[in-house]
Design an enzyme around this catalytic site. Structure first.
Site, mmCIF file in Angstrom:
data_model
loop_
_atom_site.group_PDB
_atom_site.id
_atom_site.type_symbol
_atom_site.label_atom_id
_atom_site.label_comp_id
_atom_site.label_asym_id
_atom_site.label_seq_id
_atom_site.Cartn_x
_atom_site.Cartn_y
_atom_site.Cartn_z
ATOM 1 N N GLU A 108 46.844 29.631 90.670
ATOM 2 C CA GLU A 108 48.015 30.960 90.803
ATOM 3 C C GLU A 108 47.646 32.057 91.395
ATOM 4 O OE1 GLU A 108 50.251 29.191 91.820
ATOM 5 O OE2 GLU A 108 50.283 27.227 90.522
ATOM 6 N N GLU B 216 71.729 37.782 71.912
ATOM 7 C CA GLU B 216 70.327 39.350 72.087
ATOM 8 C C GLU B 216 69.541 38.620 73.782
ATOM 9 O OE1 GLU B 216 67.796 39.934 68.508
ATOM 10 O OE2 GLU B 216 69.342 40.518 67.770
ATOM 11 N N HIS C 197 55.186 26.236 81.418
ATOM 12 C CA HIS C 197 56.239 25.221 81.544
ATOM 13 C C HIS C 197 56.519 25.115 80.454
ATOM 14 C CE1 HIS C 197 51.985 23.310 84.165
ATOM 15 N NE2 HIS C 197 53.269 24.881 84.482
HETATM 16 O O1 2HA Z 1 47.260 26.132 86.942
HETATM 17 O O2 2HA Z 1 50.725 26.189 85.757
HETATM 18 O O3 2HA Z 1 51.139 26.106 88.458
HETATM 19 C C1 2HA Z 1 48.047 25.192 86.489
HETATM 20 C C2 2HA Z 1 49.694 25.129 86.848
HETATM 21 C C3 2HA Z 1 49.709 25.987 88.159
HETATM 22 ZN ZN ZN Z 2 52.048 25.497 86.382
#
Ligand code: 2HA
Ligand code: ZN
Length: 270
Positions: free
Chosen positions: A116, A169, A141
C-alpha cells in the site's frame, strides 16, 4: 553513530505495531504504517550517503522528493515487528520525484515496503498540503468499523454522524469526520489516488469491506483517531439491531463544539 534500535521513532513504531496487533486490527500481514522522519534525526543513526538498494515505487510524488520514511514491509506481520525490526521495517528516502525509493536501513531479507506504499505516499502528500505537521499514515483492519461497512450506508455525512452519536468525545476527536471509499482493489495506484483525494478533507478514510486509513502528526495521534472511531463503531454494532431510545442530539453536539473549541464538518450538523 547511535544505535538505531534505541531511536525514539523506532521504539514508538515497535510499540505501535505491537499494540495494534494486540487490538486485533492487524491479523497476519494486515495493516501498514509509514512515519515521515526528519533528515537530521535520521543522520544521528545512519550514514545517509550509504544507499543499500534502490527500489522503484511505480508512482510519482514530487512533493515528497528527498523525504525519509520509516515504513512497514510487504507481507510482514505486525506481531513480529518487535522481534526483528530490521527485517520487518525499512527506512527509505524518495528521489526522482518519488519514483525511486532508496533503502537506507532494514528489509534485511531482501523485502520491500508495504504493497500500500502508493496510498501511503499519496496520502502523506495530500495531508502535508493541509497540515505541514502531518507525519503519519496508518492503515489497519479494525473489526467493528469493517463490520459497520456491511450494514450501514456508506454516505459520508450519515456514516460520520452515526459515529459521532456513539460516544460523546467523537466529534471532539474527529470533527473533520470520516470519509468513505466504496470497495476497490487494494494495493494499486488507483486506490492510492482515491485515498489521497479523500485525505484532503478528513484524517480518517474508510475502505469499505477492507479497513481504515488514519493520518496524524505522530503515531499516538493517528492511533488515537483510529481507536476512537473503532470504539464508536463497536458501540454501533452492539446497538444497531435494537430500538434507539436515546441519542446525542445535534443541539448537544453544538454544546460540545462550543465547550471544546472545535467545529464539526461544515453541513454535518443540523
Ligand atoms: O498489507 O492491509 O491492504 C496488507 C494490507 C493491504
Ligand atoms: Zn489492508
Amino acid at each position: 553513530m547511535k544505535d538505531i534500535l534505541t531511536a525514539p521513532f523506532m521504539v514508538e513504531m515497535i510499540r505501535t505495531t505491537t499494540n495494534m496487533y494486540a487490538h486485533g486490527w492487524d491479523e497476519r500481514n494486515g495493516g501498514n504504517i509509514s512515519l515521515m522522519l526528519d533528515e537530521a534525526e535520521v543522520m544521528e543513526y545512519l550514514d545517509t550517503d550509504n544507499v543499500l538498494r534502490t527500489i522503484p515505487t511505480g508512482f510519482s510524488a514530487p512533493a515528497l522528493e528527498g523525504k525519509y520514511f520509516l515504513v512497514t514491509g510487504t507481507g510482514k506481520y505486525f506481531k513480529n515487528v518487535a522481534y526483528d525490526p530490521a527485517k520487518n521495517l525499512g527506512i527509505v528516502r524518495l528521489k526522482d520525484g518519488g519514483e525511486t525509493a532508496e533503502l537506507l536501513w532494514g528489509f534485511t531479507d531482501g523485502g520491500k515496503f508495504t504493497s500500500e506504499f502508493p496510498a501511503h505516499m499519496m496520502s502523506h502528500a495530500a495531508r502535508l498540503a493541509v497540515d505541514p505537521a502531518n507525519r503519519v499514515v496508518m492503515h489497519c483492519h479494525p473489526t467493528n468499523l469493517l463490520a459497520m461497512t456491511y450494514v450501514h450506508t456508506l454516505e459520508e455525512r450519515e456514516f460520520t454522524r452515526t459515529l459521532w452519536q456513539m460516544c460523546t468525545e467523537c466529534i471532539v476527536v474527529f470533527p473533520d469526520g470520516v470519509n468513505v471509499l466504496p470497495w476497490m482493489l487494494c494495493g494499486t495506484n488507483k486506490i492510492g489516488e482515491a485515498t489521497a483525494e479523500k485525505m484532503k478533507t478528513a484524517r480518517l478514510v474508510v475502505w469499505a469491506q477492507h479497513g481504515l486509513y488514519g493520518a496524524g502528526r505522530d503515531l499516538d495521534e493517528a492511533f488515537g483517531l483510529i481507536e476512537t472511531a473503532e470504539k464508536a463503531a463497536e458501540i454501533y454494532m452492539k446497538i444497531a439491531h435494537l430500538p434507539r431510545v436515546n441519542t446525542i442530539t445535534d443541539a448537544q453536539m453544538h454544546e460540545l463544539e462550543a465547550h471544546f473549541g472545535v467545529k464539526g464538518r461544515e453541513g454535518y450538523l443540523d
